[in-house]
Each structure stands twice: as structure tokens, then as C-alpha cells.
Design a protein around this motif. Sequence first.
Motif, PDB file in Angstrom:
ATOM      1  N   THR A  82      34.460  65.036  18.385  1.00  0.00           N
ATOM      2  CA  THR A  82      35.430  64.191  17.671  1.00  0.00           C
ATOM      3  C   THR A  82      36.714  64.974  17.437  1.00  0.00           C
ATOM      4  OG1 THR A  82      33.622  63.035  16.558  1.00  0.00           O
ATOM      5  CG2 THR A  82      35.830  62.804  15.608  1.00  0.00           C
TER       6      THR A  82
ATOM      7  N   VAL B  14      41.933  70.802  15.780  1.00  0.00           N
ATOM      8  CA  VAL B  14      40.591  70.854  15.197  1.00  0.00           C
ATOM      9  C   VAL B  14      39.668  69.906  15.949  1.00  0.00           C
ATOM     10  CG1 VAL B  14      39.208  70.503  13.112  1.00  0.00           C
ATOM     11  CG2 VAL B  14      41.517  71.499  12.950  1.00  0.00           C
TER      12      VAL B  14
ATOM     13  N   THR C 174      38.382  75.339  15.649  1.00  0.00           N
ATOM     14  CA  THR C 174      39.843  75.296  15.599  1.00  0.00           C
ATOM     15  C   THR C 174      40.394  76.078  16.773  1.00  0.00           C
ATOM     16  OG1 THR C 174      39.860  75.148  13.177  1.00  0.00           O
ATOM     17  CG2 THR C 174      41.898  75.868  14.258  1.00  0.00           C
TER      18      THR C 174
ATOM     19  N   ASN D 234      35.945  68.305  15.641  1.00  0.00           N
ATOM     20  CA  ASN D 234      34.849  68.099  14.701  1.00  0.00           C
ATOM     21  C   ASN D 234      33.594  67.580  15.394  1.00  0.00           C
ATOM     22  OD1 ASN D 234      36.335  68.851  12.369  1.00  0.00           O
ATOM     23  ND2 ASN D 234      37.315  66.836  12.333  1.00  0.00           N
TER      24      ASN D 234
ATOM     25  N   GLN E  61      40.159  65.845  15.932  1.00  0.00           N
ATOM     26  CA  GLN E  61      40.926  65.485  14.733  1.00  0.00           C
ATOM     27  C   GLN E  61      42.395  65.435  15.120  1.00  0.00           C
ATOM     28  OE1 GLN E  61      39.999  67.484  10.956  1.00  0.00           O
ATOM     29  NE2 GLN E  61      42.208  67.904  10.757  1.00  0.00           N
ATOM     30  N   GLN E  62      43.004  64.268  14.928  1.00  0.00           N
ATOM     31  CA  GLN E  62      44.370  64.107  15.408  1.00  0.00           C
ATOM     32  C   GLN E  62      45.312  65.082  14.692  1.00  0.00           C
ATOM     33  OE1 GLN E  62      45.706  62.543  17.956  1.00  0.00           O
ATOM     34  NE2 GLN E  62      43.586  61.973  18.499  1.00  0.00           N
TER      35      GLN E  62
ATOM     36  N   SER F 103      32.533  72.675  13.472  1.00  0.00           N
ATOM     37  CA  SER F 103      33.939  72.312  13.715  1.00  0.00           C
ATOM     38  C   SER F 103      34.633  73.541  14.269  1.00  0.00           C
ATOM     39  CB  SER F 103      34.628  71.860  12.424  1.00  0.00           C
ATOM     40  OG  SER F 103      34.117  70.632  11.974  1.00  0.00           O
TER      41      SER F 103
END
Length: 331
Positions: free
Chosen positions: A62, A98, A29, A100, A64-65, A27
Motif C-alpha cells: 500500500t 512510504v 521508507t 505500508n 502512502q501518497q 512499513s
Amino acid sequence: MDNLTATTPQLTYSIAPTSVAIGSTQSFTVTATNASSANVTVNPGDSILIRNLQQLATGNVTPQQPAAPWRMAQSWPTLRIWVTQQVVLAPTQSVQFVINLVYVVQQVGSASLTVLETISGNSAYAPPLVVSIVNALTVSAEAIPPTVGLGQLVKLAWTSVGASFVTIQPGRSQQYPTTGYTMVLPAQNVPQTTYTVTATASGGGTVSTPVQVNLASPQLNTFLVSPSQNLGISDRITMSWTTTYASQVQIQPPPAGSPYVQTSGSLQISPSKALATNASETSYNLTASGYGSPALGSVNVTFAPLVTNWFRYTDFSLSQFTVGVTNTQVY
């Protein structure tokens, strides 16, 4: 082509982590920060594009909202970030995004993610977000030998992959090469010492492995004399002994001056020197000392008896005589 109307972006961008292992699942950031001294206003219709995801990931990621009114969506290999209503970022204020389920590519190298910012009608490229892709971080280590006696050193050897340096605890705060060895002295008052070998990657990731070193009590393997029986008074014999995990060995009575001898060895000795008057045998006692209880051993040496070969008078008065003996001891 991108229509760039500004030479520098209004926000600064960073990504974490900056170093990952090939084939790992990560993941990330991305942080956008207003590093200026003025407010930055982001309006609907503005966007932040993060491109070249194919350099980092094997396929779709993916997003992350983020918290409203921020939004993020993927159009492989690009991530698009925008707002649904006006946002004002004050100086030093930042917002994070973020990503993922990033399946990192299986090739060592680096990924350079392009950041194209369009804010208030001005478009500019930010410095790329660079992620190092390194071999999977691993470390293995062993103690050679794994078991020692009191006062004996151990060779602690290790091999790591994907690391920048290695540390060892307990020990000094020292950074070791990624592959190598060092000599260590385990704790002398407990039966086991566990060393932790930690490999650290350039991005800060770590992996550790334990290595156990055992401290054993002394063992007496052999304690022999040859020959050991029917000795002549002037005969010399070979005394030999072997121990394991002993730090000190002594033999009584002393076979060669001092009672202290090597932990394993052999000597040529004259056992008659340890023979008591009129005795036909003598014993040697060995004590192997170290951690815990000592190891003890003994050997016996026996002598042939004195033999009278003749006894006769040398005159007729029977006042003088001669005698012939074998295996006599002179005191």
C-alpha cells in the motif's frame, strides 16, 4: 529492455528498515536525496521505478501518497514514482516515500530491490535497495536457581533468535552472544532483583524479557543428633543439619572447636565435653544467618545416670572402702 542513456543516477536512494523478520508486517521508507552540488530538476514524464517487490513482500503493498506534486502507484511487483509538475531538488535536499502494509515473505534471505531512475531523459540504475530478511526476533531467559540466599550467585541463561547480540541490565555495558549464560549476583539489600535481557537485531530492532531473582531469608530444614538419649559419658554421636539460603551457620556450644560450620553438613562429636558439672543433659543451638531474619534451632542430648555398682569397706576398721560406678564424669 530499458534504454539507459546515463551511467549513474542523479539521486541517491536508501531504504529503512534494512532488516526485518520473516512473516512480519512492515512499513518502509525510501529516501531519494540530491547528493550532488548542483540542482536536480524532475519533470512530468520522469519516473523512479522500484522493482522486484516480490523478493520482499508476499503480495500487493500500500503506497502512502507523498505530498504533491509527487505521486506513487503500484503495478505489482513495481512501484512507480513521478511528479505532476516540475520539482527542483537543491543539493542535500531529499524526498521520502512510504510503503505500508508490506507482508514480508516467509523465507530467510535478502531482498534486492532494483531502482531505475529516469530524469530529464537520462535513465540509470541506482545501487539496489537491500533488505535482510531474518528469523523473527525473539529472546527467552531464565534464572537458575530463581531463588538464592545472601551472597549466592545465579546462572542467568538466555536463547535468542534473529539477534546480533544480547545485553543485560542491570549490569555492565557488555554485548553477549545470542545464546549463552553468565553468573550474576543479585542485589543484596532487596528481596527481588529484575534483570532485563534484550536481544538486538542487526537492523536495530530489539526485544526484551524480564527475569526475576528472589533473595530469600535462611531456612533451617533439619537439625538432628543421633543417638540423643541415655548416652554414656564417653559416647560419640552424629550431629547433622541442613539449611537453605543461609550464608553462615554457627552452633553453640562449639561442637568441634570453632562455632562456624558449613551451611549443611554433619560431625562426629563427644557431647560430654559440653556437659556442665553434675548435669544430665546439654543443648546445642544453631543460628543460620543471611538475608533478613536468621533461622534458629536447638537439640538436646541426655545422658544415662551414674550407677553405683558396689560400695564396700576393705578393712574391719571401716576406715577404707572401694566403690564401683558406671557412667562417671571426670573433671
